[in-house]
Each structure stands twice: as structure tokens, then as C-alpha cells.
Scaffold this motif. Structure first.
Motif: not given
Lengths: 113, 116
Positions: A35-40, A86-102
């Protein structure tokens, strides 16, 4: 179709109240959820990171939960403050490539006095 | 540490012009990421580097986009020629590799690009 869906798209709450944001994902295999928090006008700031074996993680007044079986996560904000707007962003990564973020589209939270 | 530094913070240019965005990662971080954020598409990973080497550029939208990392403390994202649909906020982020992929990515303040 986006592999990470967040709800609601936006919400308004009164200062001092609690709120819960939802994140559903279809990313597989699963590695971790953030989970990320993004201020304007600012860059995102990491709040929590959870792996498969973790079902709760707290960061001050922010508590994230994860149910890897149902592929759902929530972010609970306790005793909201104006600075939580703020805006709160959910980010998920797949095991095959930790940096291939969704990335989810985010939930915009507005806290009013 | 000053955090991730990006320049310029704002850029307004005309269609067809070359645009160069710059990033200085946090000292000691061995991963560097370039993201683009728009209202329509949200945050998108464009490319990332490990130890100055591009690892995955599958997010780069087209050949007009290129990124380089000549050394551990500097990276550029170039758009040539620029188009109005490139208008977005471009973020640079850096991180240390942590076992299990639980690293925290630290984002810069972003560059707001407007292509007229």
C-alpha cells in the motif's frame, strides 16, 4: 482488465472517523502486496508491504490486512486526520518477477474538519 | 540523504520536440525505476535498471522513448519526438534489493510534462 481493483474510487470522511479501503487482485503467483500513500503533487510513499504469510501489518494509524486465499486486502485508517487526505494505491507483485508490479487505480480519500 | 532527485519538476514543450528527464537515485541504491502516471492509466512501470543495466523495458510505450543510466548516480528518460499523449507525471524511484522482494521503493517528486 486490470489485475488490481480498488474500491471505492473516492470517499469523504470527517476528521476523527475511521475508514477502510479495499483491494482485490488476480495477480498470480503472488509475491507481495504493498500500500502506498500519494499526496497531491508528490510521489507515492510506501505504507506497508505484506507477503503471503502475513495477514496484518500496521504503520501507525494505518493497518493493512491480507487474505491470500480470497486475494483481498484492506487498508484501515483509524482516527483520520486532515493529513490523511491523499490517494492510496494498492500494488501487487507476482513471484516470477518481483518488479513486474500491477498497480490499482487508487482510492482518493478526503478528510474534512 | 536528500532522497530521489528529479529534474526538471515541470516541463512544457511543443509536439515534436525532444524532452529529457533526469533522475539522481538515493546513494547506494542499486535499482532504479521509471514510472509514468496519468489519470486514465494510473501508475505504469516503464523500465528498471539494476546496477546501471536495463533489466526490463517492456513497459516503454514505443521507440520514441529511451532510457539510460551511465553511472550509479544518474539516469535519463528521453522522449523524441514528443507527442501530446506523452503528457503525464514521470516518476523515478530507487531501492535496495531485499531478500524476498520486500524492498521499499523510494519515489522522487516527479516531473510534470505537458506536450502542446
Amino acid at each position: 482488465k486490470n489485475q488490481v481493483e480498488q474500491s471505492p474510487q473516492s470517499l469523504i470522511i470527517l476528521e476523527g472517523k475511521n475508514c477502510t479501503l479495499q483491494c482485490n487482485y488476480t495477480v498470480s503467483p503472488f509475491s507481495n502486496l504493498r500500500w502506498y500513500k500519494q499526496d497531491t503533487g508528490r510521489g507515492p510513499v510506501s505504507l506497508t508491504i505484506m507477503t503471503f504469510s502475513e495477514n496484518t501489518k500496521s504503520n501507525g494509524r494505518y493497518t493493512a490486512t491480507l487474505d491470500a486465499d480470497t486475494k483481498q486486502s484492506s487498508l484501515h485508517i483509524t482516527a483520520s486526520q486532515l493529513s490523511d487526505s491523499a490517494s492510496y494505491i494498492c500494488v501487487v507483485s507476482a513471484r516470477s518477477n518481483d518488479y513486474k508490479l500491477s498497480f490499482g487505480a487508487g482510492t482518493t480519500v478526503t478528510v474534512r474538519a | 540523504d536528500a532522497g530521489v532527485i528529479q529534474s526538471p519538476r515541470h516541463e512544457v514543450t511543443e509536439m515534436g520536440q525532444e524532452v529529457t528527464l533526469r533522475c539522481k537515485p538515493i546513494s547506494g541504491h542499486d535499482y532504479l525505476f521509471w514510472y509514468r502516471q496519468t489519470m486514465m492509466r494510473g501508475l505504469e512501470l516503464l523500465i528498471y535498471f539494476n546496477n546501471n543495466v536495463p533489466i526490463d523495458d517492456s513497459g516503454m510505450p514505443e521507440d520514441r522513448f529511451s532510457a539510460k543510466m551511465p553511472n550509479a548516480s544518474f539516469s535519463t528518460l528521453k522522449i523524441q519526438p514528443s507527442e501530446p499523449r506523452d503528457s503525464a507525471v514521470y516518476f523515478c524511484a530507487s531501492s535496495l534489493r531485499v531478500w524476498g522482494g520486500r524492498e521499499t521503493q523510494y519515489f522522487g517528486p516527479g516531473t510534470r510534462l505537458l506536450v502542446l
